[in-house]
Design an enzyme around this catalytic site. Structure first.
Site, PDB file in Angstrom:
ATOM      1  N   TRP A 119       7.747  -4.549  -7.863  1.00 27.07           N
ATOM      2  CA  TRP A 119       7.621  -6.184  -7.822  1.00 27.07           C
ATOM      3  C   TRP A 119       6.330  -6.353  -7.055  1.00 27.07           C
ATOM      4  O   TRP A 119       5.690  -7.466  -7.529  1.00 27.07           O
ATOM      5  CB  TRP A 119       8.749  -6.895  -7.911  1.00 27.07           C
ATOM      6  N   ASP A 143       8.736 -13.234  -2.032  1.00 27.44           N
ATOM      7  CA  ASP A 143       9.740 -12.810  -3.066  1.00 27.44           C
ATOM      8  C   ASP A 143      10.897 -12.840  -2.724  1.00 27.44           C
ATOM      9  O   ASP A 143      11.112 -11.583  -2.357  1.00 27.44           O
ATOM     10  CB  ASP A 143       9.019 -11.978  -3.904  1.00 27.44           C
ATOM     11  N   LYS A 180      19.426 -13.514 -10.884  1.00 25.71           N
ATOM     12  CA  LYS A 180      20.030 -12.413  -9.885  1.00 25.71           C
ATOM     13  C   LYS A 180      21.134 -13.262  -9.025  1.00 25.71           C
ATOM     14  O   LYS A 180      22.429 -12.806  -9.356  1.00 25.71           O
ATOM     15  CB  LYS A 180      18.997 -11.660  -9.290  1.00 25.71           C
TER      16      LYS A 180
HETATM   17  C1  LIG Z   1      13.428  -9.961 -11.504  1.00 24.79           C
HETATM   18  C2  LIG Z   1      12.570 -10.122 -10.450  1.00 24.79           C
HETATM   19  C3  LIG Z   1      10.932 -10.598 -10.656  1.00 24.79           C
HETATM   20  C4  LIG Z   1      10.550 -11.114 -12.002  1.00 24.79           C
HETATM   21  O1  LIG Z   1      11.282 -12.282 -12.555  1.00 24.79           O
HETATM   22  P1  LIG Z   1      10.899 -12.646 -13.926  1.00 24.79           P
HETATM   23  O2  LIG Z   1      11.986 -13.885 -14.150  1.00 24.79           O
HETATM   24  O3  LIG Z   1      11.493 -11.757 -14.933  1.00 24.79           O
HETATM   25  O4  LIG Z   1       9.653 -13.053 -13.965  1.00 24.79           O
HETATM   26  C5  LIG Z   1      10.321 -10.769  -9.499  1.00 24.79           C
HETATM   27  N1  LIG Z   1      10.664 -10.212  -8.462  1.00 24.79           N
HETATM   28  C6  LIG Z   1      11.762  -9.495  -8.141  1.00 24.79           C
HETATM   29  C7  LIG Z   1      12.117  -9.175  -6.845  1.00 24.79           C
HETATM   30  C8  LIG Z   1      12.608  -9.470  -9.189  1.00 24.79           C
HETATM   31  O5  LIG Z   1      13.923  -8.773  -8.896  1.00 24.79           O
END
Ligand SMILES: *Cc1c(COP(=O)(O)O)cnc(C)c1O
Length: 367
Positions: free
Chosen positions: A103, A173, A197
């Site tokens: 990511w 993030d 999540k």
């Molecule tokens: C799932 C995830 C993303 C991407 O999210 P989207 O909503 O699919 O764009 C980015 N960073 C992390 C750490 C993730 O777990």
């Protein structure tokens, strides 16, 4: 006996059952409005209350200081990969990225469209841990330092907030470990996380930003990714994902009722330790891939049949798990193996079912 099911998906992921039951009623009629919560206008007082209470719950649960704004945006985590440079890169035109997994690698690639990106963490082979801070090469002139708190694909988690040069904003993030532990918001310039999540369903991304970082986007920044426009309009510049924001508010109310992020942290540790200890005691039947100091508390990634994994043995393990009602344990397609995502809504009982299965599966399949 009806079969029990436990859902270990990496995202979209499990939502607490109590929350789903409440939503079920609200889909038919929201409070005494005579309309569905799906139909409520984003300009109505009812939606005003929804977005306001979701913000207040966030402020309370994370102790967000008054000089931080909370934004509800669309485009997911991936949208933020672009939004971060589009809004912060103008400071100096360059940014430092701690690339510790898939990511953050994607985020760095996206940011390179808008400025000069440096990958500051040395990398040797696959992502299995976070190299010590002494090996990082941080630039005191960077517009910001970026990292991903939990690499969902590889199961690599930073266990503390990185130290960065004075005056350089830290961007994080937190998509996959948001609201799973307390942390000091004041150490950050920007924090963001997609809801699907730990804090709801797909469609909304929460951004927490220090006020002084607003007001300086790149001229090409699209309005929907512009933090300044979003803040000025209280996340109502255009139609926001109303239902996803409502679900987030309901999930955060559940977090508060369960004891807050402190209790979520306690549960995350109990759940992940339960699985890691079975892996570590399995004598090599199961193998954790990630270095002990970087093991994720929310995405436990492991192999079956040796440290590199045995495709056939893993397929057999996953098939048997599915039969037992343990769903979505397959590792990400890019790394393979098994991944148990143990987000907030995944209960201790769900985790114990997986733990018991792993022990009995090993007993039945020992060579
Ligand atoms: C799932 C995830 C993303 C991407 O999210 P989207 O909503 O699919 O764009 C980015 N960073 C992390 C750490 C993730 O777990």
């Amino acid at each position: 006996m009806t079969q029990e099911f436990s859902y270990f998906a990496p995202g979209p992921a499990k939502i607490p059952e109590e929350v789903l039951r409440g939503l079920q009623e609200e889909i038919l009629q929201y409070k005494d409005t005579h309309v569905s919560v799906l139909e409520v206008s984003h300009r109505s007082k009812d939606f005003g209350n929804i977005i306001e209470s979701t913000e207040q719950l966030t402020r309370e649960l994370l102790h967000v200081p008054a000089n931080y704004r909370i934004l509800f945006m669309q485009g997911g985590g991936t949208g933020q990969f672009a939004a971060v440079p589009l809004n912060l890169m103008p400071r100096t035109g360059k940014a430092d990225y701690l690339v510790t997994g898939s990511w953050s690698a994607k985020a760095a690639k996206e940011a390179a469209k808008y400025g000069q990106v440096s990958e500051v963490v040395p990398r040797a082979g696959r992502y299995v841990g976070v190299p010590p801070p002494a090996t990082w090469t941080l630039d005191p002139q960077a517009s910001y330092v970026y990292y991903c708190a939990n690499e969902t694909v590889e199961g690599v988690e930073l266990q503390s907030v990185p130290e960065v040069p004075a005056g350089v904003p830290l961007v994080c993030d937190m998509s996959s470990n948001f609201f799973t532990r307390p942390f000091d918001v004041s150490k950050f310039g920007v924090i963001y996380g997609g809801a699907q999540k730990n804090i709801g369903c797909a469609g909304v991304t929460m951004v927490i930003i220090r006020e002084d970082l607003l007001g300086n986007p790149l001229p090409v920044c699209p309005s929907v990714l512009d933090y300044t426009v979003t803040a000025k309009n209280k996340s109502l510049y255009n139609t926001p994902p109303t239902f996803a924001i409502h679900v987030m508010g309901e999930v955060l109310a559940w977090v508060r009722q369960e004891g807050g992020v402190e209790e979520m942290e306690r549960r995350c540790l109990e759940k992940s330790n339960m699985i890691y200890s079975i892996i570590d005691k399995s004598g090599g039947f199961y193998s954790a891939v990630v270095e002990p100091g970087s093991r994720s508390r929310v995405n436990v990634v492991f192999r079956v049949g040796g440290v590199a994994g045995d495709k056939q043995k893993e397929a057999a393990f996953l098939e048997e798990a599915t039969k037992k009602g343990l769903l979505s344990l397959k590792g990400h397609r890019s790394v393979g193996g098994v991944r148990a995502s143990l987000y907030n809504a995944l209960t201790i009982k769900d985790t114990r079912r997986l733990a018991d299965f792993m022990v009995s599966y090993q007993r039945e399949h020992r060579a």
